[in-house]
Design a protein around this motif. Structure first.
Motif, PDB file in Angstrom:
ATOM      1  N   GLN A 217       0.832  -1.203   0.000  1.00 19.57           N
ATOM      2  CA  GLN A 217       0.000   0.000   0.000  1.00 19.57           C
ATOM      3  C   GLN A 217       0.869   1.256   0.000  1.00 19.57           C
ATOM      4  O   GLN A 217       0.614   2.195  -0.759  1.00 19.57           O
ATOM      5  N   ALA A 218       1.912   1.283   0.839  1.00 16.99           N
ATOM      6  CA  ALA A 218       2.777   2.465   0.933  1.00 16.99           C
ATOM      7  C   ALA A 218       3.544   2.700  -0.363  1.00 16.99           C
ATOM      8  O   ALA A 218       3.630   3.833  -0.855  1.00 16.99           O
ATOM      9  N   LEU A 219       4.090   1.629  -0.941  1.00 17.51           N
ATOM     10  CA  LEU A 219       4.828   1.787  -2.204  1.00 17.51           C
ATOM     11  C   LEU A 219       3.888   2.182  -3.343  1.00 17.51           C
ATOM     12  O   LEU A 219       4.248   2.981  -4.207  1.00 17.51           O
ATOM     13  N   GLY A 220       2.689   1.618  -3.340  1.00 11.08           N
ATOM     14  CA  GLY A 220       1.711   1.985  -4.364  1.00 11.08           C
ATOM     15  C   GLY A 220       1.340   3.453  -4.283  1.00 11.08           C
ATOM     16  O   GLY A 220       1.256   4.152  -5.300  1.00 11.08           O
ATOM     17  N   PHE A 221       1.136   3.946  -3.056  1.00 10.09           N
ATOM     18  CA  PHE A 221       0.821   5.358  -2.861  1.00 10.09           C
ATOM     19  C   PHE A 221       1.978   6.232  -3.335  1.00 10.09           C
ATOM     20  O   PHE A 221       1.789   7.191  -4.087  1.00 10.09           O
ATOM     21  N   ALA A 222       3.202   5.898  -2.887  1.00  4.06           N
ATOM     22  CA  ALA A 222       4.379   6.689  -3.263  1.00  4.06           C
ATOM     23  C   ALA A 222       4.596   6.668  -4.773  1.00  4.06           C
ATOM     24  O   ALA A 222       4.924   7.698  -5.375  1.00  4.06           O
TER      25      ALA A 222
ATOM     26  N   ALA B  64       0.508   8.959   5.178  1.00  8.41           N
ATOM     27  CA  ALA B  64       0.497   9.421   6.575  1.00  8.41           C
ATOM     28  C   ALA B  64       0.744   8.288   7.563  1.00  8.41           C
ATOM     29  O   ALA B  64       1.367   8.486   8.598  1.00  8.41           O
ATOM     30  N   ASP B  65       0.281   7.082   7.229  1.00  9.70           N
ATOM     31  CA  ASP B  65       0.429   5.957   8.157  1.00  9.70           C
ATOM     32  C   ASP B  65       1.625   5.062   7.837  1.00  9.70           C
ATOM     33  O   ASP B  65       1.687   3.920   8.284  1.00  9.70           O
ATOM     34  N   ALA B  66       2.588   5.581   7.073  1.00  8.98           N
ATOM     35  CA  ALA B  66       3.756   4.776   6.687  1.00  8.98           C
ATOM     36  C   ALA B  66       4.595   4.430   7.914  1.00  8.98           C
ATOM     37  O   ALA B  66       4.778   5.251   8.811  1.00  8.98           O
ATOM     38  N   SER B  67       5.119   3.212   7.898  1.00  9.98           N
ATOM     39  CA  SER B  67       5.977   2.780   9.002  1.00  9.98           C
ATOM     40  C   SER B  67       7.329   3.481   8.917  1.00  9.98           C
ATOM     41  O   SER B  67       7.684   4.074   7.895  1.00  9.98           O
ATOM     42  N   GLU B  68       8.073   3.384   9.997  1.00 11.73           N
ATOM     43  CA  GLU B  68       9.409   3.985  10.044  1.00 11.73           C
ATOM     44  C   GLU B  68      10.327   3.370   8.984  1.00 11.73           C
ATOM     45  O   GLU B  68      11.107   4.067   8.345  1.00 11.73           O
ATOM     46  N   THR B  69      10.195   2.057   8.761  1.00  8.55           N
ATOM     47  CA  THR B  69      11.066   1.409   7.766  1.00  8.55           C
ATOM     48  C   THR B  69      10.722   1.855   6.347  1.00  8.55           C
ATOM     49  O   THR B  69      11.613   1.999   5.515  1.00  8.55           O
ATOM     50  N   VAL B  70       9.451   2.070   6.071  1.00  7.90           N
ATOM     51  CA  VAL B  70       9.065   2.585   4.748  1.00  7.90           C
ATOM     52  C   VAL B  70       9.646   3.984   4.564  1.00  7.90           C
ATOM     53  O   VAL B  70      10.206   4.301   3.501  1.00  7.90           O
ATOM     54  N   SER B  71       9.547   4.814   5.575  1.00  4.39           N
ATOM     55  CA  SER B  71      10.107   6.169   5.488  1.00  4.39           C
ATOM     56  C   SER B  71      11.619   6.127   5.282  1.00  4.39           C
ATOM     57  O   SER B  71      12.159   6.902   4.493  1.00  4.39           O
TER      58      SER B  71
ATOM     59  N   PRO C 292      13.618  15.529  -9.382  1.00  2.00           N
ATOM     60  CA  PRO C 292      15.052  15.654  -9.674  1.00  2.00           C
ATOM     61  C   PRO C 292      15.666  16.988  -9.236  1.00  2.00           C
ATOM     62  O   PRO C 292      16.882  17.164  -9.303  1.00  2.00           O
ATOM     63  N   ASN C 293      14.848  17.932  -8.777  1.00  2.00           N
ATOM     64  CA  ASN C 293      15.343  19.254  -8.397  1.00  2.00           C
ATOM     65  C   ASN C 293      16.278  19.128  -7.186  1.00  2.00           C
ATOM     66  O   ASN C 293      15.871  18.649  -6.128  1.00  2.00           O
ATOM     67  N   PRO C 294      17.530  19.563  -7.325  1.00  2.00           N
ATOM     68  CA  PRO C 294      18.480  19.444  -6.219  1.00  2.00           C
ATOM     69  C   PRO C 294      18.102  20.303  -5.002  1.00  2.00           C
ATOM     70  O   PRO C 294      18.595  20.058  -3.900  1.00  2.00           O
ATOM     71  N   GLN C 295      17.245  21.279  -5.186  1.00  2.00           N
ATOM     72  CA  GLN C 295      16.827  22.112  -4.062  1.00  2.00           C
ATOM     73  C   GLN C 295      15.774  21.430  -3.182  1.00  2.00           C
ATOM     74  O   GLN C 295      15.490  21.897  -2.083  1.00  2.00           O
ATOM     75  N   LEU C 296      15.207  20.327  -3.665  1.00  2.00           N
ATOM     76  CA  LEU C 296      14.229  19.580  -2.882  1.00  2.00           C
ATOM     77  C   LEU C 296      14.990  18.673  -1.917  1.00  2.00           C
ATOM     78  O   LEU C 296      15.678  17.743  -2.332  1.00  2.00           O
ATOM     79  N   ALA C 297      14.865  18.943  -0.640  1.00  2.00           N
ATOM     80  CA  ALA C 297      15.548  18.131   0.375  1.00  2.00           C
ATOM     81  C   ALA C 297      14.933  16.742   0.429  1.00  2.00           C
ATOM     82  O   ALA C 297      13.739  16.566   0.159  1.00  2.00           O
ATOM     83  N   GLY C 298      15.752  15.758   0.766  1.00  2.00           N
ATOM     84  CA  GLY C 298      15.283  14.375   0.842  1.00  2.00           C
ATOM     85  C   GLY C 298      14.125  14.204   1.809  1.00  2.00           C
ATOM     86  O   GLY C 298      13.169  13.483   1.526  1.00  2.00           O
ATOM     87  N   THR C 299      14.185  14.893   2.941  1.00  2.00           N
ATOM     88  CA  THR C 299      13.097  14.780   3.919  1.00  2.00           C
ATOM     89  C   THR C 299      11.794  15.372   3.385  1.00  2.00           C
ATOM     90  O   THR C 299      10.715  14.852   3.657  1.00  2.00           O
ATOM     91  N   ASP C 300      11.913  16.447   2.600  1.00  2.00           N
ATOM     92  CA  ASP C 300      10.716  17.038   1.992  1.00  2.00           C
ATOM     93  C   ASP C 300      10.112  16.092   0.958  1.00  2.00           C
ATOM     94  O   ASP C 300       8.891  15.951   0.868  1.00  2.00           O
ATOM     95  N   ALA C 301      10.975  15.454   0.180  1.00  2.00           N
ATOM     96  CA  ALA C 301      10.501  14.501  -0.822  1.00  2.00           C
ATOM     97  C   ALA C 301       9.802  13.323  -0.145  1.00  2.00           C
ATOM     98  O   ALA C 301       8.743  12.878  -0.595  1.00  2.00           O
ATOM     99  N   VAL C 302      10.386  12.830   0.938  1.00  2.00           N
ATOM    100  CA  VAL C 302       9.790  11.696   1.651  1.00  2.00           C
ATOM    101  C   VAL C 302       8.448  12.088   2.246  1.00  2.00           C
ATOM    102  O   VAL C 302       7.475  11.334   2.151  1.00  2.00           O
ATOM    103  N   SER C 303       8.354  13.272   2.824  1.00  2.00           N
ATOM    104  CA  SER C 303       7.068  13.690   3.394  1.00  2.00           C
ATOM    105  C   SER C 303       6.016  13.885   2.306  1.00  2.00           C
ATOM    106  O   SER C 303       4.819  13.723   2.550  1.00  2.00           O
ATOM    107  N   LEU C 304       6.449  14.203   1.107  1.00  2.00           N
ATOM    108  CA  LEU C 304       5.539  14.345  -0.022  1.00  2.00           C
ATOM    109  C   LEU C 304       5.041  12.981  -0.518  1.00  2.00           C
ATOM    110  O   LEU C 304       3.882  12.838  -0.878  1.00  2.00           O
ATOM    111  N   LEU C 305       5.927  11.986  -0.502  1.00  2.00           N
ATOM    112  CA  LEU C 305       5.622  10.685  -1.096  1.00  2.00           C
ATOM    113  C   LEU C 305       5.075   9.648  -0.129  1.00  2.00           C
ATOM    114  O   LEU C 305       4.346   8.750  -0.538  1.00  2.00           O
ATOM    115  N   ALA C 306       5.436   9.745   1.135  1.00  2.00           N
ATOM    116  CA  ALA C 306       5.027   8.720   2.099  1.00  2.00           C
ATOM    117  C   ALA C 306       3.590   8.942   2.556  1.00  2.00           C
ATOM    118  O   ALA C 306       3.205  10.065   2.860  1.00  2.00           O
TER     119      ALA C 306
END
Length: 174
Positions: free
Chosen positions: A29-34, A64-71, A48-62
């Motif tokens: 479910q989490a991978l399908g959503f992302a 809300a109920d994603a596990s810590e390992t998925v994040s 691909p924008n280098p100005q997008l921080a990894g944490t911002d990308a993850v919060s965009l793609l994960a």
């Protein structure tokens, strides 16, 4: 083809972690959503924008109920600049999950919507042929004129009127 080559080790790693956690469905479910979010053209242009921080990308793609390992997995993808491969990773993950659960995924495309009894008959025939449970996905394509096309991975059964006419045309042309 290169996208699948890039995605394969990530899909295997995600599957191994999900299996170890005993959480195949939640990872699916989490991978399908992302993957769905990453496939959106607006998001795909942003990833691909280098100005997008990894944490911002993850919060965009994960989800809300994603596990810590998925994040953490999504963070690893972001750090490796592989977020664009999420649709392929999710698709390969689903193949691995289906194999592990002994399920064949088949798509039935018909000229009109099929009644439930007919779909159940197709499911039973495919189960007998493959020896595994069958998960059906349906679609309607009016250009088929009549009949249906069953696509179950490596096996494609074209029983559509359009397909029969094309084969007849080829036979007459020879």
């Amino acid at each position: 083809m290169q996208a699948l080559t890039v995605a394969r080790p990530y899909a295997r790693a995600a599957f191994a972690v999900a299996r170890e956690e005993g959480n195949l469905a939640a990872w699916s479910q989490a991978l399908g959503f992302a993957a769905h979010v990453a496939a959106d053209p607006r998001v795909a242009a942003l990833l691909p924008n280098p100005q997008l921080a990894g944490t911002d990308a993850v919060s965009l793609l994960a989800p809300a109920d994603a596990s810590e390992t998925v994040s953490r997995f999504l963070t690893m993808l972001a750090d490796a600049n592989r977020l664009q491969a999420l649709p392929e990773i999710a698709a390969l993950y689903e193949q691995l999950r289906a194999e592990a659960e002994h399920v064949v995924k088949a798509r039935v495309t018909s000229a009109t919507a099929l009644p439930a009894a007919e779909l159940e008959s197709i499911r039973a025939a495919l189960k007998k042929r493959f020896g595994h449970d069958v998960e059906l996905d349906t679609a309607v394509d009016e250009s088929l004129i009549g009949g249906a096309i069953i696509d179950a991975g490596d096996v494609v059964i074209d029983g559509s009127l359009k397909g029969k006419l094309a084969r007849l045309q080829t036979a007459l042309a020879d």
